[in-house]
Every structure is written in structure tokens, then in C-alpha cells.
Design an enzyme around this catalytic site. Sequence first.
Site, short mmCIF file in Angstrom:
data_model
loop_
_atom_site.label_atom_id
_atom_site.label_comp_id
_atom_site.label_asym_id
_atom_site.label_seq_id
_atom_site.Cartn_x
_atom_site.Cartn_y
_atom_site.Cartn_z
CB THR A 220 -1.00 -0.02 1.18
OG1 THR A 220 -1.76 -1.22 1.07
CG2 THR A 220 -1.93 1.15 1.22
CG ASN B 60 -5.28 -6.27 0.76
OD1 ASN B 60 -5.04 -5.58 1.74
ND2 ASN B 60 -5.77 -7.49 0.86
CG ASP C 164 -9.02 -5.08 2.96
OD1 ASP C 164 -8.31 -5.78 3.69
OD2 ASP C 164 -8.61 -4.03 2.42
CB SER D 58 -7.56 0.22 7.91
OG SER D 58 -8.21 -0.92 8.41
N GLY E 290 -0.24 0.31 6.05
CA GLY E 290 0.01 -0.49 7.25
C GLY E 290 -1.16 -1.35 7.69
O1 DON Z 1 -7.78 -0.98 2.64
C1 DON Z 1 -7.14 -1.48 3.57
O2 DON Z 1 -7.36 -1.24 4.73
C2 DON Z 1 -6.01 -2.44 3.24
N1 DON Z 1 -6.24 -3.05 1.97
C3 DON Z 1 -4.70 -1.71 3.31
C4 DON Z 1 -3.53 -2.64 3.21
C5 DON Z 1 -2.27 -2.06 3.69
O3 DON Z 1 -2.20 -0.96 4.16
C6 DON Z 1 -1.08 -2.93 3.61
N2 DON Z 1 0.06 -2.23 4.11
N3 DON Z 1 1.00 -2.32 4.61
#
Ligand code: DON
Length: 565
Positions: A370, A390, A412, A442, A461
Amino acid sequence: MSLSRLLKKAPSRGLFVFVLLLGLARAEQPPAAAVASAHPLATAAGVAILQSGGNAFDAAVTVSAVLAVVEPYGSGIGGGGFWLLHRAADGKQVLLDGREKAPLAATRDMYLDADGEPVEGLSLNGPLAAGIPGEPAALVHLSENYGRLPLSVTLAPAIKLAREGFLVDETYRRMAGFRLDVLREHEAAARQFLVENEIPEFGYMLKQPDLADTLEAIVRDGFDGFYRGEIARRLVEGTRAAGGIWTEEDLAAYRVLEREPLVGRYAGYRVVSAPPPSSGGVILIEMLNMLQQLQLPNYDSANQVHLMAEVMRRAYQDRATYLGDTDFVSVPVQQLIDPGYATQRIRDIDIHKAGQSKPIGETRGKGADTTHFSILDAEGNRVAATLSVNYPFGACFVPPRTGVLLNNEMDDFSIKPGTPNAYGLVGNEANAIAPGKRMLSSMTPTFLERQDQVAILGTPGGSRIISMLMIGVLQAAGGAPVEQWVGRARFHHQYLPDVIQFEPGALSEETRDVLKRKGHKLKELDDVYGNMQAVTWDRRTGTVMAASDPRGIGTAHVWTMLTAE
Ligand code: DON
């Protein structure tokens, strides 16, 4: 290899650049412009677009597209994201929701076997894991409605880097190594991201000609260049040939949405953040309301950690219970961000004793994927954008002759009530899969606003994004300089698993002892996490500052438009 082991191997060679400029204080317009992003090539391209007459929204198109090319493990046109905008001319604030959607043929139990158990890897790998992408629609919308330069200019740097190549760095190699087995399983993905099925060498010039062609189709035909016509046909054929369920109708029906941001208050700041289908703004504001009422600064540092963990426990429980796509389910957003609700929620916090979450599975890991960037232009326009495919390299699947690496954002969703996703997050009915629904996120792109200060921040994150933002806001409220917002050691609690996770060295031995005595379970992580990108503008002193998280390879630049010309 587990994600935490992957991160253990991470070289801590984060690049950190920040420049401070003093100028004449003018309340409405900053004396300088700034870009902070997770990759030096993206920051440089964003700076160049601003210097050639583009505004922050044009630069956001450019930075997003360049990140899609040079950080394929983080975000891309096969993924989605949220772009939080502030337009200086009329003060309009809006969240562009380019989140992926479940295909129309998706079903609630599509990742469960005959016994109702999740099938290992099905929501993470291959075309079945992919939601309908939102980033191309968002970039076209951003450009047409807010930018002043054409896509032929703003997408040019990404097209060039896709066609002529960029140099593979150690972060790329680490991420590709983490997903190597899955990339190898899918031929077009292996051809695009590996060299003869191996991780490319450091310094290898990685070219993505199919991706360059697809970006050119977007320049030529806008939305239709991706969602209708030849590229759309290839995306659908490619996914279906490999067992996916996309249809041409899915693509043609995708819409980017403009949503009203959520607004909260903390320590004199107006906190502007992402509404559902992100849980970010709701949970951030709920946590800040609780901390405000607890009067956090009145406690010593060990008790502050205790209170922050208890606040996170409660807010993440609400995330699991209530949050989902508000176009499909009713979510009590206003109640959750109401200070009165925070008053009730903190009532059972015991200063001497940890609360309890009902035990459920272990977290399966965390991402270093991300991406986030923050931009301020010299007119005062702002963009905070968090974008994602993701997991590292998303679904590791590229429909042939498209160059589009698909996301695995379907993970998710709550694929089964109570079953943790890749970030250990649990959910229930509100975030169950339904055709055309957006999966809960998130991602928390955020603005902080006070009479004397404006800030733009966010980070990747996974589940930890929201707690990182909370810690960032506390740093800001405590008057810390911006490099400390992005650099400060972090800790996290997310209700389940019932444990305070912390970066190596984040909690002193004394603090750990105090927390253990109160009944907290502690878990020291193998490595650091997050990649925060922040920009601040002090309206009183006329100072613009920007910082890129020292944990990553990103860069931050601040410059006066006068010296730039
Ligand atoms: O939308 C979300 O919350 C997740 N798909 C984000 C994934 C993410 O931040 C991975 N990172 N380190």
C-alpha cells in the site's frame, strides 16, 4: 516466508529528506509547495508537474500513476484508494472514493468450502481475489474535475517509466521475494515482474510495455479506455480464463464516488478524514474523542500507553461490529464519532487494569505494501491519498496483454464472521461480501487544521494505519516537528488479538513492566512498520515542512515556486 520474517530482512535504509523554508506568513496561501511520497521517482514527478503549472490535483494524478509503475507491490491501476482533497479557491473538501467493488457475481460465501471453512489463499491469490479496480476512474475524475492539465501531460511520466523502465531497488526485491511462489504461478505476472521466473537483480531496468499501452488508452479515451472496449475485454477474458468471475458489465458499471469527509476535533484541531467504506475516519475520530476526555497528557508515559491501548481496544471492537459499506448497510457513523458516545465508551476503562477482548485467531501478519502521498501546492490546494492493491503485489495476477496487476482487496471483506483477514481484523455482517459492495478499508488520509497550522498525513500499514494516525495526531498536538510524526516508534492494539504489538524499542522496560502488571499482553515485533508521508504548513511563521517515513525509501521536498521557476 511469513510477512514478519520478510520485514525482518528489511534493510533499514529509509531515506528521509525534509526541507524547511521560511517565507512571509499569509493566511490563505503557503509560501512554498511540498510533495511527500513513498518513492523518490514519484515525488520527483509530482514536483515537476507542479513546477510546470499543474496544481496539487494534477500532481496527485501524476504521483498516483508513477507509484502504480514503480511500486507495483503497493498500489496500481488494478487497485483502488481514497484521495482526500481540499480546494483552496472555494474551500471544498471531498473524499474521492476509488475503492474496489465486489464483482456482480460475487457471493457471501465464495471463499468457503463445503464445510463452511475458508479455503486457504482463495481471497488472496489469483483472479478470484480481485475487486473491480477504482484507481483509473478516480484519476480520470480527479483530472477532469479538479486538475488543469490534460492526462496526456499528467500521465506522461508514468507512461515513460513503464515503457523505458525503472531501476529495481531492494524494497521491490524484498516484496517480490515475499510473493515469489504466487507470482510464478501466473504467467503474465511472472513475465512482468520477474526475470526468467527469478527476482530481478538490484539495478535491473524493469519495463512494463503492456502497462504503458493501457495508460495510453486511458489518456486517449479516459474512463472508457480502461472500463470499456479492448482493454476491458482483455481484463474480463483474462480473469475468466483463469477462474475469475468478472464481466464487462462489472467494469462498465464502476463509478468513483465523491463523499463528504468526516470531521472531528482534537486539541484545537479540526480533524478531516475518510468516511466509510473506510473505517479510518470513524475509528480515528472515536479514539481521539476518548483521548480528549481522558486528558491523556495528564498521565505519565506508561499510563498513557495503557490508556491508548484501551482506547484502541474499544474503537477496533466497534470497527469489527459496526463498520461496512454505507451504500449497503446502515452504520451508526454519527453516533460513533459523537463525543457523548466516547464518554460512555471510556466509562469502564480501569487505570490499574487491562480490559479484555474475547480471544480469537492470531494475526497472520502485516503489510509493507500500500502507499500514501501528501501534496500541498502554492495556492493552498491539498491532497492526502492512500492507495492500495492490498497485499504485496495484490493477487499476483495480470490478465494477459493488459499490464494491469490485479488487487486482492476482496480479502478486506469479512469472508466469514469472526475469521481474521490478512491483517488479523475480524468483522461481521456489516462487512460481508455482496455484489457491487465496497470492502471495508482502514486507509485514513487525513488533514489537521487549526488557525495557525495545516497538516496533510497518512500511511499504509493495514489494520495499524488508524492507530498510526492516532499517534501522529498526538505528536502534532504535542507540538512535535513533522519528522517525529513520521519517525516516532509505534505500538498498536486492535481488540483482537488481545495484545499490544510494538516496534522494537518502542516501549521502555519500565513501561512494559507497568503494562504487564495491569494485565496487558505484549508482543515485540520483529521489525518496524508503516510508511507515513506528511506535510505541514505553519500559517503563523510561514513555514512549510514535509517528511517521509525513515522506515521507507520515500522522499519529501519543499520548495518555493519562485526559486523553482
Ligand atoms: O484498505 C485497507 O485497509 C487495506 N487493503 C490496506 C492494506 C495495507 O495498508 C497494507 N500495508 N501495509
